[in-house]
Design an enzyme around this catalytic site. Structure first.
Site, PDB file in Angstrom:
ATOM      1  N   ASN A  13      55.846  30.771  35.282  1.00 25.02           N
ATOM      2  CA  ASN A  13      55.618  30.272  33.916  1.00 25.02           C
ATOM      3  C   ASN A  13      56.201  31.166  32.827  1.00 25.02           C
ATOM      4  O   ASN A  13      56.168  30.798  31.649  1.00 25.02           O
ATOM      5  CB  ASN A  13      54.123  30.016  33.655  1.00 25.02           C
ATOM      6  N   TYR A  25      50.852  34.474  24.026  1.00 28.75           N
ATOM      7  CA  TYR A  25      52.038  35.168  24.528  1.00 28.75           C
ATOM      8  C   TYR A  25      53.132  35.381  23.483  1.00 28.75           C
ATOM      9  O   TYR A  25      54.145  36.015  23.776  1.00 28.75           O
ATOM     10  CB  TYR A  25      52.619  34.397  25.735  1.00 28.75           C
ATOM     11  N   ASN A  76      56.419  41.657  35.978  1.00 30.47           N
ATOM     12  CA  ASN A  76      55.286  40.866  35.487  1.00 30.47           C
ATOM     13  C   ASN A  76      55.009  39.789  36.527  1.00 30.47           C
ATOM     14  O   ASN A  76      55.686  38.758  36.554  1.00 30.47           O
ATOM     15  CB  ASN A  76      55.577  40.237  34.119  1.00 30.47           C
ATOM     16  N   ALA A  79      50.568  34.954  37.043  1.00 36.58           N
ATOM     17  CA  ALA A  79      49.322  34.524  37.707  1.00 36.58           C
ATOM     18  C   ALA A  79      49.165  35.107  39.112  1.00 36.58           C
ATOM     19  O   ALA A  79      48.036  35.311  39.580  1.00 36.58           O
ATOM     20  CB  ALA A  79      49.267  33.005  37.759  1.00 36.58           C
ATOM     21  N   ASP A  89      51.705  43.630  49.242  1.00 31.88           N
ATOM     22  CA  ASP A  89      52.267  44.221  50.455  1.00 31.88           C
ATOM     23  C   ASP A  89      53.767  44.484  50.298  1.00 31.88           C
ATOM     24  O   ASP A  89      54.285  45.478  50.824  1.00 31.88           O
ATOM     25  CB  ASP A  89      52.014  43.313  51.663  1.00 31.88           C
ATOM     26  N   GLU A 100      53.965  47.597  36.438  1.00 28.98           N
ATOM     27  CA  GLU A 100      53.443  46.255  36.161  1.00 28.98           C
ATOM     28  C   GLU A 100      53.248  46.091  34.656  1.00 28.98           C
ATOM     29  O   GLU A 100      52.752  47.002  33.987  1.00 28.98           O
ATOM     30  CB  GLU A 100      52.105  46.095  36.890  1.00 28.98           C
ATOM     31  N   SER A 104      49.779  39.862  27.500  1.00 23.56           N
ATOM     32  CA  SER A 104      48.443  39.730  26.917  1.00 23.56           C
ATOM     33  C   SER A 104      47.535  40.847  27.432  1.00 23.56           C
ATOM     34  O   SER A 104      47.850  41.506  28.434  1.00 23.56           O
ATOM     35  CB  SER A 104      47.845  38.367  27.284  1.00 23.56           C
ATOM     36  N   ARG A 109      40.312  38.654  28.499  1.00 23.94           N
ATOM     37  CA  ARG A 109      40.448  37.226  28.767  1.00 23.94           C
ATOM     38  C   ARG A 109      39.470  36.822  29.892  1.00 23.94           C
ATOM     39  O   ARG A 109      38.494  37.517  30.144  1.00 23.94           O
ATOM     40  CB  ARG A 109      41.906  36.918  29.112  1.00 23.94           C
TER      41      ARG A 109
END
Ligand code: DQA
Length: 153
Positions: A13, A25, A76, A79, A89, A100, A104, A109
């Site tokens: 997404n 976002y 990133n 989800a 892994d 990472e 947001s 959240r």
């Protein structure tokens, strides 16, 4: 290993950045993100290869080959952050640093976003600074590379 190359990987997404939930976002697009990472990396003499996919296995494939072409990864997982043992892994299986990033602040959240499957095997995590967080993640991964390339913090 690509000594002066970074791999930028964006998960599901994130191709819809700019159109997708702009209150959460922002209005900047994935193209803007790629430009920001490339410009930041360029200041330190690094090139950037970028990859985006909505498919978990394709993200795993990219992480598996990351150390053949880059010295570090900005990731990133979107989800899949909250669900994917497979991505975790894959990160564990490579020896270059992975940072990472979340646009947001996942911690203010929904509770299902408070857990990251992937963060414990990353060198660091940037959360909640909007798209500017990609600049911070780029500086962070370069710092990890140049201080010895260890994947753990
Ligand atoms: C995200 C946060 C995730 O919880 C969400 O599923 C995303 C984007 C972020 O960058 O803030 O798709 O990774």
């Amino acid at each position: 290993m690509g000594t002066k190359r970074l791999l930028l990987i964006n998960g599901p997404n994130l191709n819809r950045l700019g159109k997708r939930e702009p209150d959460t976002y922002g209005k900047q697009t994935l193209e803007d993100v790629i430009r920001l990472v490339k410009d930041t990396a360029w200041e330190y003499g690094y090139e950037v290869e970028e990859f985006q996919s909505n498919h978990e296995g394709d993200l795993v494939d990219q992480i598996q080959v990351a150390e053949e072409k880059a010295a570090g990864v900005i990731l990133n997982p979107a989800a899949y952050t909250h669900t994917s043992v497979a991505l975790r892994d894959a990160i564990s299986s490579i020896s270059i640093p992975v940072v990472e990033i979340h646009i947001s602040n996942v911690h203010n959240r929904e509770s299902f976003r408070h857990t990251s499957m992937t963060a414990p095997v990353c060198a660091g995590q940037v959360v909640g600074f909007g798209v500017d967080g990609y600049r911070l993640a780029t500086l962070g991964v370069i710092n990890k590379i140049e201080s010895g390339g260890r994947k753990e913090s």
